[in-house]
Motif scaffolding. Sequence first.
Motif, mmCIF file in Angstrom:
data_model
loop_
_atom_site.group_PDB
_atom_site.id
_atom_site.type_symbol
_atom_site.label_atom_id
_atom_site.label_comp_id
_atom_site.label_asym_id
_atom_site.label_seq_id
_atom_site.Cartn_x
_atom_site.Cartn_y
_atom_site.Cartn_z
ATOM 1 N N ASP A 261 2.187 12.618 10.222
ATOM 2 C CA ASP A 261 1.970 11.184 10.411
ATOM 3 C C ASP A 261 2.780 10.763 11.629
ATOM 4 O OD1 ASP A 261 2.003 8.383 10.414
ATOM 5 O OD2 ASP A 261 1.857 8.267 8.241
ATOM 6 N N GLU A 262 2.098 10.475 12.735
ATOM 7 C CA GLU A 262 2.786 10.137 13.971
ATOM 8 C C GLU A 262 3.501 8.802 13.879
ATOM 9 O OE1 GLU A 262 0.095 10.312 17.207
ATOM 10 O OE2 GLU A 262 -0.321 12.468 17.009
ATOM 11 N N GLY A 263 3.020 7.917 12.987
ATOM 12 C CA GLY A 263 3.628 6.598 12.884
ATOM 13 C C GLY A 263 4.890 6.588 12.044
ATOM 14 N N LEU A 264 4.789 6.992 10.770
ATOM 15 C CA LEU A 264 5.907 6.923 9.834
ATOM 16 C C LEU A 264 6.617 8.249 9.656
ATOM 17 C CD1 LEU A 264 4.247 4.698 7.066
ATOM 18 C CD2 LEU A 264 5.827 3.976 8.874
ATOM 19 N N GLY A 265 6.083 9.317 10.221
ATOM 20 C CA GLY A 265 6.693 10.623 10.051
ATOM 21 C C GLY A 265 6.013 11.416 8.959
ATOM 22 N N PRO A 266 6.171 12.734 8.966
ATOM 23 C CA PRO A 266 5.499 13.585 7.987
ATOM 24 C C PRO A 266 5.945 13.276 6.561
ATOM 25 C CG PRO A 266 7.151 14.823 9.204
ATOM 26 C CD PRO A 266 7.039 13.497 9.875
ATOM 27 N N TYR A 267 5.065 13.564 5.617
ATOM 28 C CA TYR A 267 5.350 13.291 4.210
ATOM 29 C C TYR A 267 4.673 14.347 3.345
ATOM 30 C CZ TYR A 267 0.627 11.279 4.132
ATOM 31 O OH TYR A 267 -0.721 11.099 4.235
ATOM 32 N N VAL A 268 5.137 14.446 2.119
ATOM 33 C CA VAL A 268 4.645 15.454 1.186
ATOM 34 C C VAL A 268 3.609 14.835 0.236
ATOM 35 C CG1 VAL A 268 5.311 16.898 -0.781
ATOM 36 C CG2 VAL A 268 6.715 16.876 1.283
ATOM 37 N N GLY B 179 0.799 -1.218 0.000
ATOM 38 C CA GLY B 179 0.000 0.000 0.000
ATOM 39 C C GLY B 179 0.833 1.271 0.000
ATOM 40 N N PHE B 180 0.144 2.388 0.063
ATOM 41 C CA PHE B 180 0.730 3.722 0.055
ATOM 42 C C PHE B 180 1.595 3.917 1.287
ATOM 43 C CE2 PHE B 180 0.218 8.384 0.881
ATOM 44 C CZ PHE B 180 0.718 8.868 -0.322
ATOM 45 N N ARG B 181 2.896 4.192 1.065
ATOM 46 C CA ARG B 181 3.881 4.416 2.127
ATOM 47 C C ARG B 181 4.138 3.174 2.975
ATOM 48 N NH1 ARG B 181 3.358 8.332 6.003
ATOM 49 N NH2 ARG B 181 5.558 8.866 5.815
ATOM 50 N N ASP C 186 9.168 -3.509 -3.025
ATOM 51 C CA ASP C 186 8.870 -2.140 -2.610
ATOM 52 C C ASP C 186 8.618 -1.282 -3.844
ATOM 53 O OD1 ASP C 186 9.066 -2.381 0.170
ATOM 54 O OD2 ASP C 186 11.244 -2.134 0.142
ATOM 55 N N HIS C 187 7.564 -0.480 -3.783
ATOM 56 C CA HIS C 187 7.297 0.483 -4.846
ATOM 57 C C HIS C 187 8.439 1.502 -4.960
ATOM 58 C CE1 HIS C 187 3.143 -0.840 -5.229
ATOM 59 N NE2 HIS C 187 2.913 -0.599 -3.950
ATOM 60 N N PHE C 188 8.502 2.157 -6.090
ATOM 61 C CA PHE C 188 9.381 3.316 -6.286
ATOM 62 C C PHE C 188 9.239 4.268 -5.102
ATOM 63 C CE2 PHE C 188 9.711 7.739 -7.714
ATOM 64 C CZ PHE C 188 10.886 7.756 -8.461
ATOM 65 N N ALA C 189 10.371 4.699 -4.535
ATOM 66 C CA ALA C 189 10.415 5.646 -3.416
ATOM 67 C C ALA C 189 9.819 5.085 -2.129
ATOM 68 C CB ALA C 189 9.729 6.966 -3.780
ATOM 69 N N HIS C 190 9.748 3.766 -2.030
ATOM 70 C CA HIS C 190 9.297 3.092 -0.820
ATOM 71 C C HIS C 190 10.390 2.135 -0.340
ATOM 72 C CE1 HIS C 190 5.346 4.443 -2.153
ATOM 73 N NE2 HIS C 190 4.779 3.956 -1.070
ATOM 74 N N THR D 272 14.743 2.515 -4.829
ATOM 75 C CA THR D 272 15.226 3.882 -5.007
ATOM 76 C C THR D 272 14.107 4.769 -5.551
ATOM 77 O OG1 THR D 272 15.994 3.431 -7.271
ATOM 78 C CG2 THR D 272 17.548 3.023 -5.470
ATOM 79 N N GLY D 273 14.393 6.066 -5.620
ATOM 80 C CA GLY D 273 13.435 7.010 -6.170
ATOM 81 C C GLY D 273 13.161 8.153 -5.216
ATOM 82 N N GLU D 274 12.947 9.326 -5.783
ATOM 83 C CA GLU D 274 12.628 10.519 -4.992
ATOM 84 C C GLU D 274 11.128 10.597 -4.766
ATOM 85 O OE1 GLU D 274 12.801 15.399 -5.398
ATOM 86 O OE2 GLU D 274 14.030 14.151 -6.738
ATOM 87 N N TRP D 275 10.722 10.747 -3.504
ATOM 88 C CA TRP D 275 9.298 10.713 -3.164
ATOM 89 C C TRP D 275 8.492 11.737 -3.958
ATOM 90 C CZ3 TRP D 275 5.716 7.735 -1.322
ATOM 91 C CH2 TRP D 275 4.485 8.296 -0.953
ATOM 92 N N ARG D 276 9.030 12.925 -4.150
ATOM 93 C CA ARG D 276 8.273 13.954 -4.854
ATOM 94 C C ARG D 276 8.018 13.603 -6.327
ATOM 95 N NH1 ARG D 276 10.650 17.160 -0.834
ATOM 96 N NH2 ARG D 276 9.263 18.807 -0.009
ATOM 97 N N LYS D 277 8.749 12.643 -6.841
ATOM 98 C CA LYS D 277 8.540 12.199 -8.223
ATOM 99 C C LYS D 277 7.637 10.965 -8.311
ATOM 100 C CE LYS D 277 13.009 13.937 -9.879
ATOM 101 N NZ LYS D 277 14.307 13.562 -10.520
ATOM 102 N N ALA D 278 7.175 10.495 -7.173
ATOM 103 C CA ALA D 278 6.357 9.286 -7.152
ATOM 104 C C ALA D 278 4.940 9.584 -7.638
ATOM 105 C CB ALA D 278 6.315 8.709 -5.743
ATOM 106 N N THR D 279 4.422 8.700 -8.472
ATOM 107 C CA THR D 279 3.050 8.821 -8.983
ATOM 108 C C THR D 279 2.416 7.445 -9.035
ATOM 109 O OG1 THR D 279 3.721 8.543 -11.300
ATOM 110 C CG2 THR D 279 3.627 10.814 -10.448
#
Length: 249
Positions: free
Chosen positions: A158-165, A30-32, A58-62, A66-73
């Motif tokens: 996100d208290e569990g995994l930390g903040p995200y964009v 799933g997501f994150r 693992d998905h891209f940026a997960h 590898t992968g930059e989170w801001r480029k994830a779609t």
Amino acid sequence: MTDHLTRPDGEHLALKQVEGEGPVVLWVGGFRSDMEGTKALALEAAARERGWAFVRYDHFAHGQSTGEWRKATVGRWCEDACALVDHLVGTGGRQVVPVGSSMGGWVALNLTLARPQAVKGLVLINPAQDFTERLMWPDLGPDRQAEILETGETLMPDEGLGPYVLTRTMFEEARTRVLPEGPLPVRCPVHILQGRKDTSVPWRHQLALIAQLESAEVRLDLIADGDHRLSGPGDLARMIAAVEAMRSV
């Protein structure tokens, strides 16, 4: 041991495999989430005990990919899933049984539309098809929506995994992956496990999907006390049984 699938842009998908017989059971997270979660590890243990072929990744940026989170779609995640299946099945006619959890359910559905001959059957756990448009965007509220439209992103706590964009690009690109209206040409067997107490993906979210599927075999298990994780002992046993049955159809 962690293996890697290199994509054309040089990014790497991290994956772990269990050799076995029959169709490849493919965990689609799933997501994150990453491939070290409770359900993925439970499926791997079942695969080793029962002789299944199994892959988790693992998905891209997960996770370890590898992968930059801001480029994830969503599109990137769907394309990577297709590439991974192409890599796994090759030209020998082998098939996969995707087990898609939450956003992974959406990815698995898009995978099935793109590679129908490669998919033997689907097991979906609280699937979150079209979640960016139908679930996440409305829940953000007008202030965060405006921030995304004006600045291109917003920072989510996100208290569990930390903040995200969350990016405007993700929401806009995801609209190209929204399941089409009308009959959905997913014709393989589909088994949905859905928690009635899931507050992230309401159980009624699955009714429209069930009405669209062209499959002759669609089963919905509505679990009265189930939440979004569905990771308790009974939930894991139910998931493993669903996968075992799907392998044999």
